[in-house]
Design a protein around this motif. Structure first.
Motif, PDB file in Angstrom:
ATOM      1  N   GLN A  89       0.848  -1.192   0.000  1.00  0.00           N
ATOM      2  CA  GLN A  89       0.000   0.000   0.000  1.00  0.00           C
ATOM      3  C   GLN A  89       0.886   1.245   0.000  1.00  0.00           C
ATOM      4  O   GLN A  89       1.816   1.353   0.809  1.00  0.00           O
ATOM      5  CB  GLN A  89      -0.906   0.013   1.227  1.00  0.00           C
ATOM      6  CG  GLN A  89      -1.924  -1.117   1.234  1.00  0.00           C
ATOM      7  CD  GLN A  89      -2.737  -1.160   2.508  1.00  0.00           C
ATOM      8  OE1 GLN A  89      -2.209  -0.951   3.606  1.00  0.00           O
ATOM      9  NE2 GLN A  89      -4.032  -1.431   2.379  1.00  0.00           N
ATOM     10  N   CYS A  90       0.594   2.163  -0.921  1.00  0.00           N
ATOM     11  CA  CYS A  90       1.355   3.403  -1.022  1.00  0.00           C
ATOM     12  C   CYS A  90       0.435   4.586  -0.774  1.00  0.00           C
ATOM     13  O   CYS A  90      -0.696   4.608  -1.278  1.00  0.00           O
ATOM     14  CB  CYS A  90       1.989   3.543  -2.406  1.00  0.00           C
ATOM     15  SG  CYS A  90       3.106   2.208  -2.855  1.00  0.00           S
ATOM     16  N   ARG A 100      -1.311  11.312   8.894  1.00  0.00           N
ATOM     17  CA  ARG A 100      -2.195  10.679   7.909  1.00  0.00           C
ATOM     18  C   ARG A 100      -3.575  11.321   7.838  1.00  0.00           C
ATOM     19  O   ARG A 100      -4.516  10.704   7.350  1.00  0.00           O
ATOM     20  CB  ARG A 100      -2.322   9.191   8.209  1.00  0.00           C
ATOM     21  CG  ARG A 100      -0.991   8.456   8.140  1.00  0.00           C
ATOM     22  CD  ARG A 100      -1.160   6.963   8.034  1.00  0.00           C
ATOM     23  NE  ARG A 100       0.136   6.298   7.889  1.00  0.00           N
ATOM     24  CZ  ARG A 100       0.292   5.040   7.497  1.00  0.00           C
ATOM     25  NH1 ARG A 100      -0.756   4.311   7.195  1.00  0.00           N
ATOM     26  NH2 ARG A 100       1.493   4.515   7.391  1.00  0.00           N
ATOM     27  N   LYS A 132      -3.283   7.676  -3.176  1.00  0.00           N
ATOM     28  CA  LYS A 132      -3.011   6.361  -2.595  1.00  0.00           C
ATOM     29  C   LYS A 132      -3.142   5.283  -3.656  1.00  0.00           C
ATOM     30  O   LYS A 132      -3.885   5.427  -4.629  1.00  0.00           O
ATOM     31  CB  LYS A 132      -3.944   6.072  -1.417  1.00  0.00           C
ATOM     32  CG  LYS A 132      -5.427   6.074  -1.736  1.00  0.00           C
ATOM     33  CD  LYS A 132      -6.245   5.805  -0.484  1.00  0.00           C
ATOM     34  CE  LYS A 132      -7.744   5.891  -0.770  1.00  0.00           C
ATOM     35  NZ  LYS A 132      -8.543   5.633   0.444  1.00  0.00           N
ATOM     36  N   GLU A 161      -3.035   0.759  -4.003  1.00  0.00           N
ATOM     37  CA  GLU A 161      -2.852  -0.580  -3.434  1.00  0.00           C
ATOM     38  C   GLU A 161      -2.389  -1.472  -4.568  1.00  0.00           C
ATOM     39  O   GLU A 161      -3.134  -1.726  -5.512  1.00  0.00           O
ATOM     40  CB  GLU A 161      -4.134  -1.115  -2.792  1.00  0.00           C
ATOM     41  CG  GLU A 161      -3.912  -2.483  -2.160  1.00  0.00           C
ATOM     42  CD  GLU A 161      -5.010  -2.899  -1.194  1.00  0.00           C
ATOM     43  OE1 GLU A 161      -5.687  -3.902  -1.484  1.00  0.00           O
ATOM     44  OE2 GLU A 161      -5.171  -2.219  -0.162  1.00  0.00           O
ATOM     45  N   ASN A 192      -0.410  -5.552   5.280  1.00  0.00           N
ATOM     46  CA  ASN A 192       0.352  -5.192   4.093  1.00  0.00           C
ATOM     47  C   ASN A 192       1.541  -4.304   4.419  1.00  0.00           C
ATOM     48  O   ASN A 192       1.529  -3.576   5.413  1.00  0.00           O
ATOM     49  CB  ASN A 192      -0.557  -4.454   3.097  1.00  0.00           C
ATOM     50  CG  ASN A 192      -1.666  -5.324   2.565  1.00  0.00           C
ATOM     51  OD1 ASN A 192      -1.439  -6.469   2.189  1.00  0.00           O
ATOM     52  ND2 ASN A 192      -2.883  -4.800   2.538  1.00  0.00           N
ATOM     53  N   GLN A 196       3.389  -1.024   4.084  1.00  0.00           N
ATOM     54  CA  GLN A 196       2.855   0.321   3.855  1.00  0.00           C
ATOM     55  C   GLN A 196       3.996   1.297   3.589  1.00  0.00           C
ATOM     56  O   GLN A 196       4.974   1.333   4.330  1.00  0.00           O
ATOM     57  CB  GLN A 196       2.041   0.791   5.058  1.00  0.00           C
ATOM     58  CG  GLN A 196       0.756  -0.006   5.255  1.00  0.00           C
ATOM     59  CD  GLN A 196      -0.138   0.592   6.327  1.00  0.00           C
ATOM     60  OE1 GLN A 196       0.331   1.284   7.228  1.00  0.00           O
ATOM     61  NE2 GLN A 196      -1.427   0.336   6.228  1.00  0.00           N
TER      62      GLN A 196
END
Length: 482
Positions: free
Chosen positions: A226-227, A235, A241, A243, A303, A305
């Motif tokens: 995930q970016c 955040r 974003k 995935e 995930n 990140q």
């Protein structure tokens, strides 16, 4: 061992204090189990855990207390844990020190509660009940097995699938190899995949392991990177974003490109040549993402990140550090391979070089770029690594129009690298010519020593000069016009 220094320090992941021996032995046996499941640790009896005051254990009762602790640990833990228990006198007061080694027959748990409800681990200086994924991780460690080399349940493959993977691995290896070494890249065979642990052969049939599913991006084992790009330093506000999915090596490349698209790009000039330079060295970014993919726990289904903030790049890798690994050891180059099948494939694809060299190389490259040393956080349930960016606000960058072509310097004779840090410093000098080294460093988010080094380079190249005194003067850029 300096007991006084240990007592003065804050209680951490491998030190705990008890003022007296609790009536309920479980109150400290849980910590004994947690230490055995982790990196080991010490419980010191006779010290207040609130005030760190040494109260001591009554001398005439000390040996009786030692026997009680020994029996409680022996009777309560499965598998057996053998502690090292001894007395220490500090300021004429007797302490009892229980030292637990990191044990290998994991997981350790309280017999009375069973493995599911009695397995404890140490997280951020506290003892906590292990969840299902952590218990599985400990079980694999105890059996000296790698999860990625275990059969992926529910996944069936054909010979065509195997051939496709072999060809894909070779394509990546050729893409990453220098031209001079491309001829040395050999074909990948079924036998090679078996030796790596990507396939398991039984009675002439091949079965895919978890590593196979990760390498092919098969949804039988969903794993994503995930970016996220954020406005500010937390955040709260998403800007962009992604995935990512697919084969892990493709996700790594896409994540790498996502970061490059969203950090600042400057210029490096030597003589008449101009070269694009990113504010964070690209090789460090790529190595950091690869490190997260190769060393993460795949039993933990969270995930990877990758988050980009105004002040930093943050990469979070799921799962605790592998058995025997610590952040300090990692920074010193000690390698503990958790996923051997993936490590073998990554090595073949030229994604990793020598075991253990990645983290020291990241640190050195970042420091050589004039940035702060990367920050390592956690290791108990995940590992977060931060690389801090050079900090000039975007509005400042837009307003500071320094064009190196306008500098009153013969670029043909300029024998100096003007990297991203130097460019940003020039822009700051143009707008704020009277700042101190310290103030420039705070705005750029680099050390005062790095600022001085950059100034020395600019002064020796006659790009900047000082006008006036050190207290009341200012910096001048040698330029024709702005």
């Amino acid at each position: 061992m300096d007991i006084k220094k240990l007592i003065a320090d804050t209680e951490n992941k491998n030190i705990e204090f008890k003022e007296t021996l609790p009536n309920n032995s479980q109150k400290y046996i849980k910590t004994v189990v947690a230490f055995a499941n982790g990196i080991g640790g010490k419980i010191i009896f006779g010290v207040s855990d609130d005030t760190r005051k040494i109260v001591g254990i009554e001398k005439e009762k000390a040996f009786k207390v030692v026997d009680a602790i020994t029996n409680a640990i022996s009777d309560s833990c499965e598998p057996a844990i053998i502690p090292d228990i001894y007395l220490k006198t500090i300021d004429e007061k007797t302490l009892i020190i229980v030292e637990i080694d990191a044990e290998r027959q994991r997981p350790y748990y309280l017999k009375s509660l069973g493995k599911e409800n009695g397995t404890y681990v140490r997280i951020a200086g506290t003892t906590r009940l292990a969840d299902e994924a952590m218990i599985k991780e400990l079980t694999f460690e105890g059996n000296n097995r790698c999860f990625d080399q275990s059969i992926c349940l529910g996944l069936e493959i054909t010979n065509e699938d195997i051939i496709k993977l072999c060809n894909s691995l070779k394509e990546v290896a050729l893409r990453n190899a220098p031209d001079s070494l491309k001829h040395t890249i050999k074909d990948v065979t079924e036998k090679q995949l078996v030796s790596w642990g990507i396939l398991i052969e039984k009675e002439g049939k091949f079965f895919p392991t978890n590593a196979y599913a990760i390498l092919t991006g098969n949804e039988a084992f969903p794993m994503h990177i995930q970016c996220g790009l954020f406005k500010g330093n937390n955040r709260a506000i998403f800007v962009d974003k992604r995935e990512l999915n697919g084969p892990i090596y493709e996700q790594i490349e896409e994540a790498y490109q996502f970061v490059l698209r969203n950090i600042h790009l400057g210029a490096k000039i030597k003589g008449v040549y101009r070269q694009d330079v990113y504010e964070i060295p690209p090789e460090s970014i790529r190595e950091l993402i690869i490190n997260a993919a190769i060393h993460r726990s795949y039993l933990d289904r969270n995930n990877i990140q990758i988050a980009i903030y105004d002040d930093r790049l943050e990469v979070t890798s799921p799962g605790k550090l592998a058995m025997g690994q610590t952040i300090d050891k990692m920074k010193d180059g000690y390698s503990k391979i958790r996923n051997e099948a993936l490590a073998n494939a990554f090595s073949y694809m030229n994604l990793i070089e020598h075991w253990g060299s990645g983290i020291p190389r990241i640190i050195n490259t970042v420091l050589n770029a004039g940035l702060k040393e990367p920050e390592f956080i956690g290791g108990d349930i995940d590992l977060r690594i931060n690389i801090y960016r050079s900090q000039i606000h975007d509005t400042d960058l837009d307003d500071l129009n320094v064009d190196l072509d306008d500098l009153n310097v013969d670029l043909d004779d300029l024998n100096v690298d003007l990297d991203y840090q130097s460019m940003n410093l020039l822009k700051l000098i143009h707008k704020y010519p009277t700042l101190t080294y310290k103030e420039y460093g705070l705005r750029l988010n680099i050390s005062e020593a790095t600022v001085k080094r950059l100034f020395n380079k600019l002064k020796s190249s006659k790009i900047v000069k000082r006008e006036g005194s050190s207290r009341n003067g200012k910096w001048i850029i040698n330029k024709k016009s702005l």
